[in-house]
Design an enzyme around this catalytic site. Sequence first.
Site, short mmCIF file in Angstrom:
data_model
loop_
_atom_site.label_atom_id
_atom_site.label_comp_id
_atom_site.label_asym_id
_atom_site.label_seq_id
_atom_site.Cartn_x
_atom_site.Cartn_y
_atom_site.Cartn_z
N TYR A 167 9.82 -23.79 14.22
CA TYR A 167 9.01 -22.97 13.33
C TYR A 167 9.92 -22.05 12.53
O TYR A 167 10.93 -21.55 13.05
CB TYR A 167 8.03 -22.15 14.18
CG TYR A 167 7.13 -21.23 13.39
CD1 TYR A 167 6.15 -21.74 12.55
CD2 TYR A 167 7.27 -19.84 13.47
CE1 TYR A 167 5.32 -20.90 11.81
CE2 TYR A 167 6.45 -18.99 12.75
CZ TYR A 167 5.47 -19.54 11.92
OH TYR A 167 4.66 -18.70 11.18
N ASP A 218 7.39 -7.33 6.99
CA ASP A 218 6.70 -8.60 6.71
C ASP A 218 5.47 -8.33 5.83
O ASP A 218 4.34 -8.41 6.29
CB ASP A 218 6.31 -9.22 8.07
CG ASP A 218 5.68 -10.58 7.94
OD1 ASP A 218 5.80 -11.21 6.88
OD2 ASP A 218 5.05 -11.02 8.94
N ASP A 243 6.21 -20.91 7.56
CA ASP A 243 5.22 -19.88 7.26
C ASP A 243 5.22 -19.64 5.75
O ASP A 243 6.18 -19.11 5.20
CB ASP A 243 5.65 -18.61 8.01
CG ASP A 243 4.72 -17.44 7.83
OD1 ASP A 243 3.79 -17.53 7.01
OD2 ASP A 243 4.93 -16.42 8.53
N ASP A 269 3.02 -17.76 4.17
CA ASP A 269 2.25 -16.54 3.88
C ASP A 269 0.96 -16.89 3.11
O ASP A 269 0.22 -17.76 3.54
CB ASP A 269 3.11 -15.52 3.12
CG ASP A 269 4.18 -14.87 3.99
OD1 ASP A 269 4.06 -14.94 5.22
OD2 ASP A 269 5.13 -14.31 3.44
N HIS A 286 2.01 -23.31 6.76
CA HIS A 286 0.69 -22.70 6.92
C HIS A 286 0.47 -21.65 5.85
O HIS A 286 1.37 -20.94 5.44
CB HIS A 286 0.42 -22.17 8.33
CG HIS A 286 1.26 -21.04 8.81
ND1 HIS A 286 1.06 -19.75 8.43
CD2 HIS A 286 2.28 -21.02 9.70
CE1 HIS A 286 1.93 -18.97 9.04
NE2 HIS A 286 2.71 -19.71 9.81
N GLU A 336 -2.26 -18.56 4.71
CA GLU A 336 -3.23 -17.66 5.35
C GLU A 336 -4.23 -17.09 4.36
O GLU A 336 -3.98 -17.06 3.15
CB GLU A 336 -2.49 -16.55 6.11
CG GLU A 336 -1.76 -15.58 5.21
CD GLU A 336 -0.60 -14.88 5.92
OE1 GLU A 336 0.03 -15.46 6.83
OE2 GLU A 336 -0.30 -13.74 5.54
N CYS A 371 1.59 -8.42 8.91
CA CYS A 371 1.58 -9.16 10.17
C CYS A 371 0.14 -9.26 10.66
O CYS A 371 -0.62 -8.29 10.61
CB CYS A 371 2.43 -8.41 11.20
SG CYS A 371 2.11 -8.94 12.89
N ARG A 406 -4.41 -20.83 8.07
CA ARG A 406 -4.47 -19.75 9.05
C ARG A 406 -5.60 -18.81 8.67
O ARG A 406 -5.72 -18.40 7.51
CB ARG A 406 -3.14 -19.00 9.04
CG ARG A 406 -3.21 -17.60 9.61
CD ARG A 406 -1.83 -17.02 9.78
NE ARG A 406 -1.85 -15.59 9.68
CZ ARG A 406 -0.78 -14.81 9.87
NH1 ARG A 406 0.38 -15.35 10.16
NH2 ARG A 406 -0.88 -13.51 9.76
N GLU A 465 -5.37 -17.02 14.16
CA GLU A 465 -4.54 -15.82 14.29
C GLU A 465 -5.20 -14.70 15.09
O GLU A 465 -6.40 -14.42 14.92
CB GLU A 465 -4.16 -15.31 12.90
CG GLU A 465 -3.33 -14.03 12.86
CD GLU A 465 -1.93 -14.15 13.47
OE1 GLU A 465 -1.78 -14.80 14.52
OE2 GLU A 465 -0.98 -13.57 12.90
N ASN A 511 -0.73 -18.79 18.30
CA ASN A 511 0.44 -17.97 18.00
C ASN A 511 0.73 -17.08 19.21
O ASN A 511 0.02 -16.12 19.46
CB ASN A 511 0.13 -17.11 16.76
CG ASN A 511 1.26 -16.16 16.40
OD1 ASN A 511 2.34 -16.22 16.97
ND2 ASN A 511 0.99 -15.27 15.45
C1 LIG Z 1 3.41 -15.74 12.80
C2 LIG Z 1 3.81 -14.66 11.85
O1 LIG Z 1 3.08 -14.82 10.65
C3 LIG Z 1 5.29 -14.79 11.49
O2 LIG Z 1 5.62 -14.41 10.36
O3 LIG Z 1 6.08 -15.20 12.32
C4 LIG Z 1 3.60 -13.22 12.42
C5 LIG Z 1 4.26 -13.00 13.75
C6 LIG Z 1 4.45 -11.55 14.17
O4 LIG Z 1 4.58 -10.68 13.30
O5 LIG Z 1 4.53 -11.30 15.37
C7 LIG Z 1 2.09 -12.92 12.46
O6 LIG Z 1 1.58 -12.40 11.46
O7 LIG Z 1 1.46 -13.21 13.48
MG LIG Z 2 4.07 -14.60 8.92
#
Ligand SMILES: C[C@](O)(C(=O)O)[C@H](CC(=O)O)C(=O)O
Ligand SMILES: [Mg+2]
Length: 304
Positions: A51, A65, A92, A94, A119, A121, A129, A164, A194, A216
């Site tokens: 991943y 993030d 990912d 986004d 993926h 979202e 996040c 997602r 999620e 996740n």
């Molecule tokens: C899966 C995720 O989108 C990621 O960017 O890895 C994050 C993981 C995290 O921040 O712990 C998420 O938004 O869940």
């Molecule tokens: Mg992410």
Amino acid sequence: MSGLISATTSAADKRSAFRASLISEKITRLPGAINPLTAKLIQEIGFEGVYVSGGAFSAALGLPDIGLTTLTEVAAHSAQIARSTDLPVLVDADTGFGEPMSAARTVTVFEDAGLAGLHLEDQVNPKRCGHLDGKAIVPTDEMVRRLRAAVSARRDPNFVICARTDAAGIDGIDAAIDRARAYADAGADMIFTEALHTHADFEKFRAAVDIPLLANMTEFGKSQLIPAQVLEAIGYNAVIYPVTTLRLAMGAIEKGLRVIHEEGTQETVVDQMQTRSRLYELLDYERYNEFDSGVFNFTLSRSQ
Ligand SMILES: C[C@](O)(C(=O)O)[C@H](CC(=O)O)C(=O)O
Ligand SMILES: [Mg+2]
């Protein structure tokens, strides 16, 4: 030489392997790779996929993030990871890096990068996040447009488009299930559920949706850390450990740096390090000798 600088498995073969593993009885486990070297370790240890996390990639760049990274940055980083492994790589994406037309372009760029799937979202921009409070989602029909655009741009039918939904934490699990069904109808191959909380939530989702599901298992978030074998028994098809390798590495890096700072030497943490010989083994250093004997020129006087 073959298989040294880059893995030999073609992107098409990785994608069909990914498809097959998602419809098998067994769960597909995809730890996050923070770089190609980590992807090599993931393959060697025996996982089924790799991943590429948006959260880990932004963090490695020293950024939160919140959708600051660009399509070209993520594509270049994930292409290097995909090139280094025979395993399928899921990335990912986004919110798709823009409006539906951009989500379509994202699919073509990630196909060209040798990835097996992505993926997308249903958050608004700027995204955050999925395990934080205060996130917001777009209306279902907007996400459906995002997905339809992505699906229509796909050239390899085996490239996996995973939708997602972040709705469970905002509108509740029933709303998230409704969205998942709409996303499946729009052509999504898999649903990323999620920030569900408990084992019962995962079971409820599984019972309500027909297509493959991804869990996740991120640390310090909203979800209980459920073992892969339990998720498999529930009927989940894939599980990611997105930021785990970054957290492990950063935990060790911080400890080691503090030791050097306080003790003036790293001597007391050397036994926690990957040795030089283990690193060279992972890199397949010795086989480079077959390619050019001038390259393989190290000797180790003792086991390191
Ligand atoms: C899966 C995720 O989108 C990621 O960017 O890895 C994050 C993981 C995290 O921040 O712990 C998420 O938004 O869940
Ligand atoms: Mg992410």
